[in-house]
Design a protein around this motif. Sequence first.
Motif, PDB file in Angstrom:
ATOM      1  N   VAL A 173      42.326  -0.555  27.080  1.00 33.76           N
ATOM      2  CA  VAL A 173      42.157  -2.085  26.846  1.00 33.76           C
ATOM      3  C   VAL A 173      41.610  -2.164  26.712  1.00 33.76           C
ATOM      4  O   VAL A 173      41.461  -3.830  26.246  1.00 33.76           O
ATOM      5  CB  VAL A 173      43.305  -2.540  27.508  1.00 33.76           C
ATOM      6  CG1 VAL A 173      43.493  -4.167  27.495  1.00 33.76           C
ATOM      7  CG2 VAL A 173      45.151  -1.909  27.844  1.00 33.76           C
ATOM      8  N   GLY A 174      39.903  -2.442  27.626  1.00 30.55           N
ATOM      9  CA  GLY A 174      38.881  -2.675  27.428  1.00 30.55           C
ATOM     10  C   GLY A 174      39.149  -3.894  28.443  1.00 30.55           C
ATOM     11  O   GLY A 174      38.637  -4.674  27.759  1.00 30.55           O
ATOM     12  N   ILE A 175      39.438  -4.159  29.827  1.00 31.07           N
ATOM     13  CA  ILE A 175      39.143  -5.149  30.489  1.00 31.07           C
ATOM     14  C   ILE A 175      38.968  -4.276  31.815  1.00 31.07           C
ATOM     15  O   ILE A 175      39.583  -3.350  32.405  1.00 31.07           O
ATOM     16  CB  ILE A 175      40.588  -6.104  30.627  1.00 31.07           C
ATOM     17  CG1 ILE A 175      41.873  -4.821  31.059  1.00 31.07           C
ATOM     18  CG2 ILE A 175      41.425  -6.530  29.313  1.00 31.07           C
ATOM     19  CD1 ILE A 175      43.674  -5.505  31.319  1.00 31.07           C
ATOM     20  N   SER A 176      38.879  -5.203  32.769  1.00 34.63           N
ATOM     21  CA  SER A 176      38.274  -5.174  34.635  1.00 34.63           C
ATOM     22  C   SER A 176      39.556  -4.827  35.465  1.00 34.63           C
ATOM     23  O   SER A 176      40.662  -5.510  34.898  1.00 34.63           O
ATOM     24  CB  SER A 176      37.141  -6.097  34.715  1.00 34.63           C
ATOM     25  OG  SER A 176      37.904  -6.892  35.383  1.00 34.63           O
ATOM     26  N   TYR A 177      39.513  -3.687  36.124  1.00 34.41           N
ATOM     27  CA  TYR A 177      40.451  -4.096  36.810  1.00 34.41           C
ATOM     28  C   TYR A 177      41.129  -5.317  38.210  1.00 34.41           C
ATOM     29  O   TYR A 177      42.010  -5.087  37.942  1.00 34.41           O
ATOM     30  CB  TYR A 177      39.715  -2.957  37.748  1.00 34.41           C
ATOM     31  CG  TYR A 177      41.509  -2.252  38.802  1.00 34.41           C
ATOM     32  CD1 TYR A 177      41.147  -2.887  40.417  1.00 34.41           C
ATOM     33  CD2 TYR A 177      41.662  -1.516  38.875  1.00 34.41           C
ATOM     34  CE1 TYR A 177      41.968  -2.355  40.720  1.00 34.41           C
ATOM     35  CE2 TYR A 177      42.693  -0.860  39.569  1.00 34.41           C
ATOM     36  CZ  TYR A 177      43.092  -1.647  40.243  1.00 34.41           C
ATOM     37  OH  TYR A 177      44.011  -1.218  41.104  1.00 34.41           O
ATOM     38  N   ARG A 178      39.825  -5.604  38.188  1.00 32.81           N
ATOM     39  CA  ARG A 178      39.903  -7.171  38.234  1.00 32.81           C
ATOM     40  C   ARG A 178      41.131  -7.820  37.589  1.00 32.81           C
ATOM     41  O   ARG A 178      42.395  -9.098  39.240  1.00 32.81           O
ATOM     42  CB  ARG A 178      38.650  -7.944  38.859  1.00 32.81           C
ATOM     43  CG  ARG A 178      38.709  -9.538  39.338  1.00 32.81           C
ATOM     44  CD  ARG A 178      39.089  -9.320  41.160  1.00 32.81           C
ATOM     45  NE  ARG A 178      39.377 -10.423  41.812  1.00 32.81           N
ATOM     46  CZ  ARG A 178      41.023 -11.118  42.009  1.00 32.81           C
ATOM     47  NH1 ARG A 178      42.038 -10.200  41.188  1.00 32.81           N
ATOM     48  NH2 ARG A 178      40.720 -11.514  42.735  1.00 32.81           N
ATOM     49  N   GLY A 230      53.682   6.992  31.816  1.00 34.46           N
ATOM     50  CA  GLY A 230      52.788   6.007  31.732  1.00 34.46           C
ATOM     51  C   GLY A 230      51.633   6.037  32.065  1.00 34.46           C
ATOM     52  O   GLY A 230      50.575   7.167  32.444  1.00 34.46           O
ATOM     53  N   PHE A 231      50.570   5.550  32.599  1.00 38.92           N
ATOM     54  CA  PHE A 231      49.529   4.760  32.580  1.00 38.92           C
ATOM     55  C   PHE A 231      48.994   4.010  34.068  1.00 38.92           C
ATOM     56  O   PHE A 231      49.904   3.088  34.258  1.00 38.92           O
ATOM     57  CB  PHE A 231      48.931   3.827  31.606  1.00 38.92           C
ATOM     58  CG  PHE A 231      49.105   4.648  29.804  1.00 38.92           C
ATOM     59  CD1 PHE A 231      50.011   4.301  29.621  1.00 38.92           C
ATOM     60  CD2 PHE A 231      48.466   5.986  29.411  1.00 38.92           C
ATOM     61  CE1 PHE A 231      50.571   4.688  28.433  1.00 38.92           C
ATOM     62  CE2 PHE A 231      48.489   6.223  28.112  1.00 38.92           C
ATOM     63  CZ  PHE A 231      49.713   5.852  27.649  1.00 38.92           C
ATOM     64  N   ARG A 232      47.728   5.375  34.941  1.00 37.99           N
ATOM     65  CA  ARG A 232      47.668   4.177  36.164  1.00 37.99           C
ATOM     66  C   ARG A 232      47.083   3.354  35.347  1.00 37.99           C
ATOM     67  O   ARG A 232      45.896   3.037  34.766  1.00 37.99           O
ATOM     68  CB  ARG A 232      47.113   5.233  36.562  1.00 37.99           C
ATOM     69  CG  ARG A 232      47.590   6.233  36.946  1.00 37.99           C
ATOM     70  CD  ARG A 232      46.741   8.015  37.620  1.00 37.99           C
ATOM     71  NE  ARG A 232      45.807   8.339  37.176  1.00 37.99           N
ATOM     72  CZ  ARG A 232      44.529   8.102  37.080  1.00 37.99           C
ATOM     73  NH1 ARG A 232      44.094   7.667  37.869  1.00 37.99           N
ATOM     74  NH2 ARG A 232      43.640   9.001  35.739  1.00 37.99           N
ATOM     75  N   GLY A 233      46.270   2.684  36.204  1.00 34.86           N
ATOM     76  CA  GLY A 233      45.178   0.799  37.050  1.00 34.86           C
ATOM     77  C   GLY A 233      44.417   1.341  36.066  1.00 34.86           C
ATOM     78  O   GLY A 233      44.002   0.295  34.873  1.00 34.86           O
ATOM     79  N   PRO A 234      43.680   2.143  36.571  1.00 33.68           N
ATOM     80  CA  PRO A 234      42.235   2.695  36.000  1.00 33.68           C
ATOM     81  C   PRO A 234      42.207   2.982  34.395  1.00 33.68           C
ATOM     82  O   PRO A 234      41.546   3.145  33.416  1.00 33.68           O
ATOM     83  CB  PRO A 234      41.600   3.630  36.772  1.00 33.68           C
ATOM     84  CG  PRO A 234      42.055   3.133  38.261  1.00 33.68           C
ATOM     85  CD  PRO A 234      43.330   2.579  37.705  1.00 33.68           C
ATOM     86  N   GLN A 235      43.251   3.981  34.302  1.00 33.33           N
ATOM     87  CA  GLN A 235      42.996   4.898  33.169  1.00 33.33           C
ATOM     88  C   GLN A 235      43.662   3.155  31.699  1.00 33.33           C
ATOM     89  O   GLN A 235      43.648   3.614  30.613  1.00 33.33           O
ATOM     90  CB  GLN A 235      44.751   5.452  32.696  1.00 33.33           C
ATOM     91  CG  GLN A 235      44.500   6.425  32.741  1.00 33.33           C
ATOM     92  CD  GLN A 235      45.255   7.662  32.700  1.00 33.33           C
ATOM     93  OE1 GLN A 235      46.495   7.514  33.043  1.00 33.33           O
ATOM     94  NE2 GLN A 235      45.548   9.024  32.688  1.00 33.33           N
ATOM     95  N   VAL A 236      44.129   2.227  32.422  1.00 33.52           N
ATOM     96  CA  VAL A 236      44.954   1.028  31.507  1.00 33.52           C
ATOM     97  C   VAL A 236      43.879   0.237  31.101  1.00 33.52           C
ATOM     98  O   VAL A 236      43.081  -0.093  30.253  1.00 33.52           O
ATOM     99  CB  VAL A 236      45.618   0.376  32.099  1.00 33.52           C
ATOM    100  CG1 VAL A 236      46.343  -1.081  31.657  1.00 33.52           C
ATOM    101  CG2 VAL A 236      47.465   0.641  32.301  1.00 33.52           C
ATOM    102  N   CYS A 237      42.762  -0.171  32.090  1.00 35.87           N
ATOM    103  CA  CYS A 237      41.728  -0.905  32.091  1.00 35.87           C
ATOM    104  C   CYS A 237      40.933  -0.084  30.840  1.00 35.87           C
ATOM    105  O   CYS A 237      40.107  -0.892  30.525  1.00 35.87           O
ATOM    106  CB  CYS A 237      40.794  -0.759  33.030  1.00 35.87           C
ATOM    107  SG  CYS A 237      41.670  -1.539  35.039  1.00 35.87           S
ATOM    108  N   ARG A 238      40.527   0.648  30.739  1.00 39.02           N
ATOM    109  CA  ARG A 238      39.221   1.907  29.771  1.00 39.02           C
ATOM    110  C   ARG A 238      40.038   1.720  28.552  1.00 39.02           C
ATOM    111  O   ARG A 238      39.740   1.316  27.263  1.00 39.02           O
ATOM    112  CB  ARG A 238      39.484   3.308  30.454  1.00 39.02           C
ATOM    113  CG  ARG A 238      38.303   3.746  29.771  1.00 39.02           C
ATOM    114  CD  ARG A 238      37.753   5.133  30.079  1.00 39.02           C
ATOM    115  NE  ARG A 238      38.776   5.896  30.959  1.00 39.02           N
ATOM    116  CZ  ARG A 238      39.625   6.097  31.875  1.00 39.02           C
ATOM    117  NH1 ARG A 238      38.358   5.979  32.525  1.00 39.02           N
ATOM    118  NH2 ARG A 238      39.922   7.327  32.390  1.00 39.02           N
TER     119      ARG A 238
END
Lengths: 188, 188
Positions: A43-48, A33-41
């Motif tokens: 997909v191109g979205i903010s962590y918020r 799986g992917f961790r939160g911050p990786q996902v943000c990078r």
Amino acid sequence: MSTGSSRESLPQKLSQGTLGPVDGSESAWEEIGFRGPQVCRIVGISYRQLDYWARTELLTPSLAEAQGSGTQRRYSYGDLVALKVIKSLLDAGVALKTARVAIDYLRDHLGGDLATASLVLDGSRSVLALTGDDIVDLVRHGQGVLNIVPLGPVVAELAASIHELDVTVAAAGPKATPAHGRKATGGG
Amino acid sequence: MSTGSSRESLPQKLSQGTLGPVDGSESAWEEIGFRGPQVCRIVGISYRQLDYWARTELLTPSLAEAQGSGTQRRYSYGDLVALKVIKSLLDAGVALKTARVAIDYLRDHLGGDLATASLVLDGSRSVLALTGDDIVDLVRHGQGVLNIVPLGPVVAELAASIHELDVTVAAAGPKATPAHGRKATGGG
DNA sequence: CATCGGAACGACACAAACGTAACTACCGGC
DNA sequence: GCCGGTAGTTACGTTTGTGTCGTTCCGATG
């Protein structure tokens, strides 16, 4: 990709993911799986945004929910596809509320070859068109506004971003993603 | 439609409107225009929405702006088309901010036969597709999300609602829309 | 002139979505 | 155990869009 340390290597085993046939773009992240911050990078979205979407149950991490501060959410490849679709819809000016409807549908209907498919929203319904002819039919017979999301570019861009992450991880070596590496060894 | 009183009759003279050839659905309202509350009823939106859209310059009344409390905005048939398009986009879950882009484009490009045309938004651009084949081309070659707004239903529904207003006015007689009637006689 | 109905105007409330930033907790290395 | 890094959590602020409601003004009518 592997730097030789079994502890830090990324699994190469391909497996059935939550979204049907493995098309080669998922690599082996599906198991970890992917961790939160990786996902943000990726997909191109903010962590918020990711956090808000998880909290409001638009898209929750299917591999693992967070267990409090300091712990990690883990998202699957299929989660990433859905997130990328949401992003695409938002970029096209579609409201998040509407994206919720689309994702509800997508959750139950993904299972084929995404590269040639398109998600079509026609106001109150969503349809997964599998071929270009399907779309043409929908367009010709539609009487209301249609939102058409081609999934080919979605998965292609995901593949590229994930590949980039693979490369980054491999280049950085064993300590690049300790949190990630340790989870894998944690018996996940 | 006329009840016989020249003062209260609705003009039957067809004229060139702001949106190109008269297709018979505008009746004669084009010369007088439509008041705010009538517009809300015809298009199916709240007065608050219409007011906000006028104040934020999404869609201002092209025949006459209000001159203060107690005075009236007057909208053209073309304004109604644009408003209906906005409504359609909102109903489809498109954000008002994006509708603003679409309306900016529509303002400059309406002039043909709307019944077979579609407005196509592809993220940052808008295109008026005049035929079904145009749309198919856009769909087949599009790489991002497309929002497609068929204009045929838009003008058809408008025609029906305006006809209904015509009937209502005629049935109610001379005092049904004093504000409206007096404007016509006021030299407008 | 007075009255009244209708339309615009102004003010405030609320929800949704997300940015910003501080806080808290977990985890792993030493 | 201590510490630092990381990720999640919480709180507050901002913006947009629209609902609600009271106020003001205009124009027609008696």
